[in-house]
Design a protein around this motif. Structure first.
Motif, mmCIF file in Angstrom:
data_model
loop_
_atom_site.group_PDB
_atom_site.id
_atom_site.type_symbol
_atom_site.label_atom_id
_atom_site.label_comp_id
_atom_site.label_asym_id
_atom_site.label_seq_id
_atom_site.Cartn_x
_atom_site.Cartn_y
_atom_site.Cartn_z
ATOM 1 N N UNK A 320 41.914 86.444 -47.025
ATOM 2 C CA UNK A 320 41.855 87.048 -48.356
ATOM 3 C C UNK A 320 41.597 85.945 -49.370
ATOM 4 N N UNK A 321 40.543 86.081 -50.141
ATOM 5 C CA UNK A 321 40.173 85.001 -51.045
ATOM 6 C C UNK A 321 41.134 84.881 -52.216
ATOM 7 N N UNK A 322 41.668 86.006 -52.704
ATOM 8 C CA UNK A 322 42.731 85.963 -53.684
ATOM 9 C C UNK A 322 42.322 85.552 -55.078
ATOM 10 N N UNK A 323 41.448 84.567 -55.210
ATOM 11 C CA UNK A 323 41.108 84.056 -56.524
ATOM 12 C C UNK A 323 40.174 85.016 -57.259
ATOM 13 N N UNK A 324 40.428 85.161 -58.547
ATOM 14 C CA UNK A 324 39.550 85.929 -59.435
ATOM 15 C C UNK A 324 39.310 87.350 -58.918
ATOM 16 N N UNK A 325 40.323 87.929 -58.281
ATOM 17 C CA UNK A 325 40.182 89.283 -57.748
ATOM 18 C C UNK A 325 40.650 90.292 -58.781
ATOM 19 N N UNK A 326 39.887 91.338 -59.063
ATOM 20 C CA UNK A 326 40.350 92.369 -60.001
ATOM 21 C C UNK A 326 41.650 93.008 -59.530
ATOM 22 N N UNK A 327 42.464 93.413 -60.472
ATOM 23 C CA UNK A 327 43.789 93.918 -60.132
ATOM 24 C C UNK A 327 43.744 95.283 -59.442
ATOM 25 N N UNK A 328 42.731 96.067 -59.714
ATOM 26 C CA UNK A 328 42.653 97.391 -59.092
ATOM 27 C C UNK A 328 41.802 97.381 -57.822
ATOM 28 N N UNK A 329 41.598 96.199 -57.255
ATOM 29 C CA UNK A 329 40.767 96.075 -56.055
ATOM 30 C C UNK A 329 41.624 96.332 -54.820
ATOM 31 N N UNK A 344 35.712 96.686 -46.831
ATOM 32 C CA UNK A 344 36.169 95.875 -47.956
ATOM 33 C C UNK A 344 35.323 96.149 -49.179
ATOM 34 N N UNK A 345 35.907 96.161 -50.352
ATOM 35 C CA UNK A 345 35.094 96.305 -51.567
ATOM 36 C C UNK A 345 34.232 95.073 -51.783
ATOM 37 N N UNK A 346 33.222 95.226 -52.585
ATOM 38 C CA UNK A 346 32.274 94.128 -52.776
ATOM 39 C C UNK A 346 32.914 92.922 -53.455
ATOM 40 N N UNK A 347 34.008 93.128 -54.205
ATOM 41 C CA UNK A 347 34.664 91.998 -54.855
ATOM 42 C C UNK A 347 35.293 91.049 -53.853
ATOM 43 N N UNK A 348 35.617 91.533 -52.648
ATOM 44 C CA UNK A 348 36.262 90.707 -51.635
ATOM 45 C C UNK A 348 35.307 90.244 -50.551
ATOM 46 N N UNK A 349 34.058 90.651 -50.617
ATOM 47 C CA UNK A 349 33.082 90.239 -49.618
ATOM 48 C C UNK A 349 32.431 88.918 -50.029
ATOM 49 N N UNK A 726 32.454 82.042 -57.633
ATOM 50 C CA UNK A 726 33.615 81.670 -58.450
ATOM 51 C C UNK A 726 33.240 81.607 -59.917
ATOM 52 N N UNK A 727 32.087 80.996 -60.227
ATOM 53 C CA UNK A 727 31.664 80.906 -61.624
ATOM 54 C C UNK A 727 31.362 82.289 -62.202
ATOM 55 N N UNK A 728 30.744 83.146 -61.398
ATOM 56 C CA UNK A 728 30.437 84.504 -61.878
ATOM 57 C C UNK A 728 31.721 85.289 -62.125
ATOM 58 N N UNK A 729 32.710 85.137 -61.225
ATOM 59 C CA UNK A 729 33.969 85.860 -61.390
ATOM 60 C C UNK A 729 34.715 85.387 -62.628
ATOM 61 N N UNK A 730 34.692 84.088 -62.889
ATOM 62 C CA UNK A 730 35.363 83.588 -64.089
ATOM 63 C C UNK A 730 34.712 84.130 -65.351
ATOM 64 N N UNK A 731 33.398 84.156 -65.381
ATOM 65 C CA UNK A 731 32.713 84.705 -66.553
ATOM 66 C C UNK A 731 33.033 86.180 -66.737
ATOM 67 N N UNK A 732 33.127 86.910 -65.622
ATOM 68 C CA UNK A 732 33.448 88.333 -65.724
ATOM 69 C C UNK A 732 34.863 88.542 -66.251
#
Length: 858
Positions: A320-329, A344-349, A726-732
């Motif tokens: 599980x990557x854990x970092x920058x994961x949306x809370x409702x994922x 798995x949802x796309x946020x965790x792939x 990681x950079x895309x998730x931080x910007x989001x």
């Protein structure tokens, strides 16, 4: 609104985002007496009591109520009783509240009968709240993986860690309450196939469903002395202030110095005045205690729960990557994905290594490796090779480290386009090459290599040379038959040398230097087998020579020899190639400085003796004559320097290998004049651009390669950064944060002609901004120095501004270290350590300033 809201922290509804953050803290906080969680716990307990009081009357089969399963929704799941519709995908293990059925039933009876007086209801809430707060335990659920304690004797019936017995794994099938003492009991299906009925709660321990352990400990990162900033290795003892919260850490040497000093309390007070130890007021040297390896803090993995089977797993075990994961994922474990068709949802792939961009070099290495394995009838999972970094760098030797050349023309600086250029600047391309293979269903990065390519635009003697800077591997390559890891490594090295030869590189240099015990080159935390069977110097040299012999048979290289044989006929010391981070870059500079110091001492002695004999008027003449003599004796000093370097080459001839790729033949173009063009495009990723930054990040985030599962999770996170996710998730996440609207200004304040009321706040914020700018600039200098491996010091004016912002004791130490590093006699290793210390201090202070800014805005 909160129950149905899906906007996350970006919701504009009044107090919605704040309530969600409060409830998330309540779910993740393991402290039952936390002052932040306590009001919410009391509120939830009252709400439960009210729900029981307003519920329907007891059913006719109320006698069977205690044996009904307790369906406890974990904090990872949606909780109606907490009025929250979100789920925390990356939550840690949480505490759960145990319901008191007897109290709840009594309250239901009273409320049903009484009707609704406000005072009676408050008394009932108080009576329910106190026992419920005191009886909170970790209630297990159906589907949880547990271990059950089996005592070896009647005396050891307890499940404490010190009790004798055996822990056997199983799965909770049913959870209910005992009709006798209302304690939770469980029906557990053991992995041996036996079902255990009514197992008491104190005999159970929740474990990860993958590794069947209650905690997954990481290798602790190195500690640092807070006085001299040196690393405290794992097996070294150190001194730390007594107390549960810990405090200042000192190495043995610094503690002994403080013990013998006249004012140790004053020095300790200065050390404790930084941001990390502001809670320390008075420190006493006698309050420090000696700690050893077993006393070091333990770092354990986080927990995540599957949304389908409700089982708990470690982040590493669940991949599980854990970092920058949306809370409702949502998250689903491997078992549910394979047996229940969950996706798995796309946020965790995270895409695999094959999705990384290919280059000419990676395609060539991958294709030739596949052919080499097929020629030996070796079958294995496909090996994916990628060039993940290709950046322009420059290796510099400052002017004060250069020595006079025997040729007056060469001693003059070169002029290009009207500008004076440094003769000892060597531009090069730094490449990072990684190899991946699927192991037990998931990819593992098992090979890494950093190379430096000095092309035709680089001045002599580095022209058209490649330098294999670092090479590291972990033993996870699998093949049939086994035992062909060396075959893969040799194939990658030989095919890279063949690639470099095809571009026009004439020589390749290899530094044979096995890592010392406890050191890591690229991968963090190697397997225990590799630590026990480390290669020595001669064994590693034999390993390289075996590869070069095979390459010579295939006509990939012309010949190879050690450095002593390759440069035994040189006439000047500057004919030796000097690479970034190489041994000779520091060694030659140190020898040059030693000669200069001897000249300076000799001139001082001559000048002093002349002054005593003839007076002050003769001193200048004597000094000038000594300097003239030194200039005239350049050839003798160069010969002495060359002799020293030759002696060192002879003593270290097993450490360096020079490979000849192209040989000059009559009628052909000279190999050092061939124009080289790199077909690999420039690729930059701050995670892997520098070997040191890659290793430091792995240490910081506990991405280890000592076990298969750890290596799989570390590779997953490595790919997460290499793909730029990681950079895309931080910007989001930054874009989803609600914008802070300015507070309305009172009408009276607008109309008044007096000064504004927030002058102090504005001056405080401006000071923070100025400090943030200084620390940001210092961090940039440190990162640039580490990236280029020049280890240049920051400007003195910036360093003085930084010193004014820290405590006195560290100010004096840093000033002393700064002055020491400015001296030409200082080694590269000392500068490297000092720059890394500055980088670490800058990151720490910037974090503190960010927290101050956040609190100020709040």
């Amino acid at each position: 609104h909160t129950r149905s809201c899906r906007a996350g922290d970006a919701c504009q509804y009044p107090r919605c985002a704040l309530s969600k953050r409060l409830m998330r803290h309540h779910r993740e906080c393991p402290d039952q007496g936390c002052p932040i969680c306590l009001p919410l716990r009391r509120r939830l307990a009252v709400a439960k009591a009210m729900n029981v009081g307003s519920g329907p009357p007891a059913t006719p089969n109320a006698e069977e109520a205690p044996s009904q399963p307790l369906r406890r929704k974990s904090s990872k799941r949606k909780k109606d009783d907490e009025i929250d519709g979100e789920s925390e995908a990356g939550g840690k293990r949480k505490r759960k509240e145990q319901p008191m059925n007897g109290s709840a039933a009594g309250t239901s009876k009273d409320c049903h009968r009484g009707g609704g007086s406000k005072s009676k209801r408050a008394v009932a809430e108080k009576e329910v709240l106190e026992p419920q707060m005191a009886a909170e335990v970790d209630v297990l659920e159906s589907g949880f993986s547990v271990t059950v304690h089996y005592a070896n004797s009647r005396r050891s019936q307890s499940s404490d860690e010190g009790a004798r017995g055996e822990w056997r794994p199983g799965t909770v099938m049913r959870a209910y309450t005992s009709p006798l003492d209302e304690e939770p009991v469980y029906d557990i299906m053991m992995h041996s196939g036996v079902e255990e009925k009514a197992v008491q709660h104190n005999r159970c321990r929740m474990v990860c469903s993958q590794c069947l352990s209650d905690k997954r400990a990481f290798k602790p990162p190195p500690l640092f002395c807070e006085k001299c900033f040196t690393a405290i290795h794992t097996r070294w003892s150190y001194w730390e202030e007594a107390g549960d919260e810990g405090g200042i850490k000192l190495c043995k040497r610094c503690f002994s110095d403080l013990k013998t000093s006249s004012q140790p309390e004053k020095i300790l007070a200065d050390l404790s005045s930084n941001a990390h130890t502001t809670h320390r007021n008075k420190l006493n040297i006698d309050s420090f205690i000696e700690k050893k390896e077993r006393d070091r803090p333990e770092y354990v993995d986080n927990w995540v729960q599957c949304d389908e089977c409700h089982s708990w797993l470690h982040w590493t075990c669940a991949l599980y990557k854990g970092e920058d994961t949306p809370e409702d994922c949502l998250f689903f474990c491997d078992n549910c994905r394979s047996s229940r068709g969950k996706v798995l949802p796309k946020e965790l792939k995270v895409p695999g290594a094959a999705a990384l961009p290919e280059t000419v070099l990676s395609t060539r290495l991958e294709t030739t490796l596949r052919k080499d394995l097929a020629a030996l009838n070796i079958t294995c999972e496909p090996v994916i090779i990628r060039v993940v970094s290709n950046i322009d760098c420059t290796s510099k030797i400052s002017a004060d480290q250069q020595h006079r050349s025997t040729s007056p023309a060469e001693s003059q600086p070169k002029v290009a386009n009207g500008k004076v250029t440094d003769r000892r600047e060597f531009p090069y391309r730094s490449k990072c090459i990684l190899a991946f293979q699927s192991c037990k269903g998931h990819e593992i990065c098992f090979f890494a290599m950093y190379v430096q390519e000095y092309g035709s635009n680089c001045p002599p003697p580095n022209t058209n040379r490649v330098y294999i800077s670092y090479l590291d591997s972990v033993r996870y390559f699998e093949s049939s038959p086994e035992g062909h890891r060396t075959t893969v490594y040799h194939s990658i090295l030989m095919n890279y040398l063949d690639y470099a030869k095809s571009l026009g590189f004439a020589h390749a240099h290899i530094w044979v230097s096995p890592p010392k015990q406890g050191d890591d080159y690229i991968f963090y935390a190697h397997p225990e087998v590799m630590l026990q069977k480390r290669m020595g110097l001669l064994k590693l040299k034999e390993w390289y020579e075996k590869m070069l012999d095979t390459a010579k048979k295939r006509q990939i290289i012309v010949d190879y020899q050690d450095m002593m044989d390759a440069y035994q006929h040189i006439e000047q010391w500057d004919e030796i190639p000097v690479f970034s981070g190489d041994h000779w870059a520091a060694s030659i500079a140190l020898k040059i400085q030693e000669l200069k110091n001897k000249e300076r001492e000799l001139s001082k002695k001559k000048g002093g003796s002349t002054a005593v004999a003839n007076g002050n008027s003769t001193t200048c003449a004597a000094s000038s004559s000594a300097a003239t003599g030194a200039i005239g004796g350049d050839s003798k000093q160069d010969s002495h320097l060359l002799t020293q370097i030759t002696d060192e080459m002879r003593s270290m001839r097993n450490h360096f290998i020079v490979v000849t790729l192209l040989e000059h033949k009559k009628g052909q173009q000279r190999v050092d004049t061939i124009q080289i063009q790199d077909p690999v495009p420039v690729v930059s990723n701050e995670f892997v651009d520098q070997r040191s930054s890659f290793l430091e990040k792995c240490q910081m985030y506990h991405w280890q390669f000592d076990e298969v599962r750890n290596a799989q999770h570390s590779t997953l996170m490595l790919l997460y950064y290499l793909h730029g996710m990681a950079a895309v998730a931080r910007k989001r996440l930054q874009a989803s944060k609600p914008a802070v609207e300015p507070l309305p200004v009172p009408r009276a304040a607008v109309n008044s002609g007096g000064p504004p009321q927030d002058t102090g706040q504005r001056s405080r914020s401006s000071k923070i901004e100025m400090a943030m700018a200084d620390w940001t600039q210092l961090l940039k200098y440190a990162n640039d120095a580490a990236a280029t491996e020049t280890w240049e010091l920051p400007p003195e004016d910036l360093f003085l501004r930084i010193l004014a912002q820290i405590n006195r004791s560290k100010r004096d130490i840093l000033q002393e270290k700064y002055d020491q590093c400015r001296q030409a006699t200082t080694s590269i290793q000392t500068r490297t350590v000092f720059i890394r210390v500055l980088k670490r201090i800058a990151e720490s202070f910037m974090s503190c300033l960010n927290n101050m800014t956040t609190r100020g805005q709040a």
